[in-house]
Design a protein around this motif. Structure first.
Motif, PDB file in Angstrom:
ATOM      1  N   TYR A   1       0.805  -1.222   0.000  1.00  0.00           N
ATOM      2  CA  TYR A   1       0.000   0.000   0.000  1.00  0.00           C
ATOM      3  C   TYR A   1       0.841   1.277   0.000  1.00  0.00           C
ATOM      4  O   TYR A   1       0.324   2.357   0.267  1.00  0.00           O
TER       5      TYR A   1
ATOM      6  N   ASP B   1       2.008   2.860  -2.530  1.00  0.00           N
ATOM      7  CA  ASP B   1       1.597   3.793  -3.578  1.00  0.00           C
ATOM      8  C   ASP B   1       0.517   4.743  -3.074  1.00  0.00           C
ATOM      9  O   ASP B   1       0.479   5.916  -3.455  1.00  0.00           O
ATOM     10  N   SER B   2      -0.360   4.243  -2.230  1.00  0.00           N
ATOM     11  CA  SER B   2      -1.463   5.059  -1.725  1.00  0.00           C
ATOM     12  C   SER B   2      -1.051   5.924  -0.545  1.00  0.00           C
ATOM     13  O   SER B   2      -1.569   7.034  -0.366  1.00  0.00           O
TER      14      SER B   2
ATOM     15  N   TRP C   1     -13.460   0.144  -7.708  1.00  0.00           N
ATOM     16  CA  TRP C   1     -12.063   0.496  -7.939  1.00  0.00           C
ATOM     17  C   TRP C   1     -11.889   1.957  -8.348  1.00  0.00           C
ATOM     18  O   TRP C   1     -10.767   2.441  -8.433  1.00  0.00           O
TER      19      TRP C   1
ATOM     20  N   ALA D   1      -9.392   2.238  -5.143  1.00  0.00           N
ATOM     21  CA  ALA D   1      -8.141   2.539  -5.849  1.00  0.00           C
ATOM     22  C   ALA D   1      -6.945   2.030  -5.050  1.00  0.00           C
ATOM     23  O   ALA D   1      -5.960   1.546  -5.627  1.00  0.00           O
ATOM     24  N   GLU D   2      -7.022   2.124  -3.718  1.00  0.00           N
ATOM     25  CA  GLU D   2      -5.946   1.591  -2.876  1.00  0.00           C
ATOM     26  C   GLU D   2      -5.771   0.094  -3.120  1.00  0.00           C
ATOM     27  O   GLU D   2      -4.646  -0.397  -3.271  1.00  0.00           O
TER      28      GLU D   2
ATOM     29  N   ARG E   1      -6.694  -1.626  -5.783  1.00  0.00           N
ATOM     30  CA  ARG E   1      -6.215  -1.852  -7.146  1.00  0.00           C
ATOM     31  C   ARG E   1      -4.703  -1.662  -7.229  1.00  0.00           C
ATOM     32  O   ARG E   1      -3.988  -2.492  -7.824  1.00  0.00           O
ATOM     33  N   LEU E   2      -4.199  -0.595  -6.654  1.00  0.00           N
ATOM     34  CA  LEU E   2      -2.758  -0.325  -6.688  1.00  0.00           C
ATOM     35  C   LEU E   2      -1.972  -1.380  -5.914  1.00  0.00           C
ATOM     36  O   LEU E   2      -0.876  -1.785  -6.324  1.00  0.00           O
ATOM     37  N   ALA E   3      -2.526  -1.814  -4.785  1.00  0.00           N
ATOM     38  CA  ALA E   3      -1.846  -2.819  -3.973  1.00  0.00           C
ATOM     39  C   ALA E   3      -1.782  -4.160  -4.693  1.00  0.00           C
ATOM     40  O   ALA E   3      -0.740  -4.832  -4.702  1.00  0.00           O
TER      41      ALA E   3
ATOM     42  N   ALA F   1      -1.760  -4.623  -7.841  1.00  0.00           N
ATOM     43  CA  ALA F   1      -0.825  -4.485  -8.951  1.00  0.00           C
ATOM     44  C   ALA F   1       0.620  -4.659  -8.500  1.00  0.00           C
ATOM     45  O   ALA F   1       1.495  -4.997  -9.308  1.00  0.00           O
ATOM     46  N   ARG F   2       0.886  -4.440  -7.226  1.00  0.00           N
ATOM     47  CA  ARG F   2       2.248  -4.581  -6.702  1.00  0.00           C
ATOM     48  C   ARG F   2       2.624  -6.035  -6.391  1.00  0.00           C
ATOM     49  O   ARG F   2       3.794  -6.321  -6.120  1.00  0.00           O
TER      50      ARG F   2
END
Length: 300
Positions: free
Chosen positions: A38, A40-41, A181, A187-188, A190-192, A194-195
């Motif tokens: 997390y 990115d967020s 999302w 969005a958090e 989705r970004l997590a 993706a990592r």
């Protein structure tokens, strides 16, 4: 304390966190994997003052209570005052304080204001209870698993997540999440998610999971990592409800897999005060809640 004193997450921070945490942490907020996924967020950064490790997000004006020996309230207030100044937000938060903090420090309310939010509690489940479907609350789950087994007999498979499964996991998540999302919390996630591919092959993170497929099509997945030797932290889980009983079957597969790995409990994290999520977590009959409180400066 200056903003330059706070550094991005790195190996030194991880070593300090591991050294300072108790041997058996239960809070999902203490998961190094969660911090990485997390970032990115939240753009987590850390500062060690020689005794206390502070991990914080300037964007969210949020810091975690330092791990290790319980930090006294006057020290928390001093840190929070400086942190709020750096954030430009007098309502900055120090979160994940022990539930009994005010009992340990009866003078705490002289320094800080506390908030107790049930939406922040972690749900912890006994895997042996889940495996046996004992109790009236799990009877419906048992019936749903049997329904799945009958409906998809001979055409479903279950196994461990592989790196090659991650693109399909992202695709299923995007389809099932829909508009969610597009909002802040979605969005958090989705970004997590993706990592995951970036960190999946780092064995030291102990990332693992299960997939459930029907006719080769991904029907559900669950991703977890180790919080302590007996407790797994469930980071992500999604099931395609177009397959009858899929959610219950996925949980059953996950439970058997975790037991095979030597775990006895799983932490399914918070319900965030979302009524549907709360009902789903309560329906699984948790063993207990990991309760925490947050602290603010007086006047906020």
């Amino acid at each position: 304390m200056n903003i330059e004193d706070f550094k991005p997450l790195d190996g030194e921070c991880r070593s300090l966190l591991k050294r300072l945490l108790p041997a058996d942490p239960e809070s999902c907020e203490r998961s190094w994997v969660n911090l990485l996924l997390y970032c990115d967020s939240y753009s987590w950064r850390w500062f060690f003052d020689g005794k206390y490790l502070w991990i914080a997000s300037f964007e969210e004006a949020y810091s975690f209570f330092p791990p290790g020996e319980n930090c006294p309230p006057e020290v928390v207030k001093n840190f929070l005052s400086g942190f709020a100044r750096l954030c430009g937000d007098p309502a900055a938060v120090c979160g994940d304080l022990p539930w009994n903090y005010r009992e340990l420090f009866p003078q705490a309310s002289d320094y800080l204001v506390f908030k107790d939010d049930p939406g922040d509690y972690d749900y912890i489940y006994n895997l042996h209870h889940q495996q046996s479907f004992s109790g009236s609350k799990l009877r419906k789950r048992h019936n749903q698993v049997r329904q799945f087994d009958r409906e998809y007999d001979g055409i479903y498979t279950a196994g461990a997540v592989a790196l090659s499964d991650l693109p399909e996991i992202m695709q299923l998540s995007a389809r099932l999440s829909g508009a969610y999302w597009n909002d802040a919390s979605g969005a958090e996630e989705r970004l997590a998610l993706a990592r995951l591919a970036e960190h999946w092959l780092d064995d030291s993170l102990e990332l693992d999971g299960v997939v459930l497929k029907v006719n080769g099509q991904l029907a559900g997945f669950s991703i977890f990592s180790c919080l302590n030797s007996l407790l797994a932290d469930i980071h992500f889980e999604k099931a395609d409800r177009n397959f009858c009983g899929c959610g219950a079957k996925l949980t059953s597969v996950l439970v058997e897999y975790l037991l095979s790995k030597g775990y006895s409990f799983m932490n399914r994290e918070q319900d965030l005060n979302l009524e549907g999520l709360r009902r789903a977590k309560q329906a699984l009959d948790p063993d207990r809640l990991y309760r925490r409180v947050s602290a603010f400066l007086p006047g906020n």
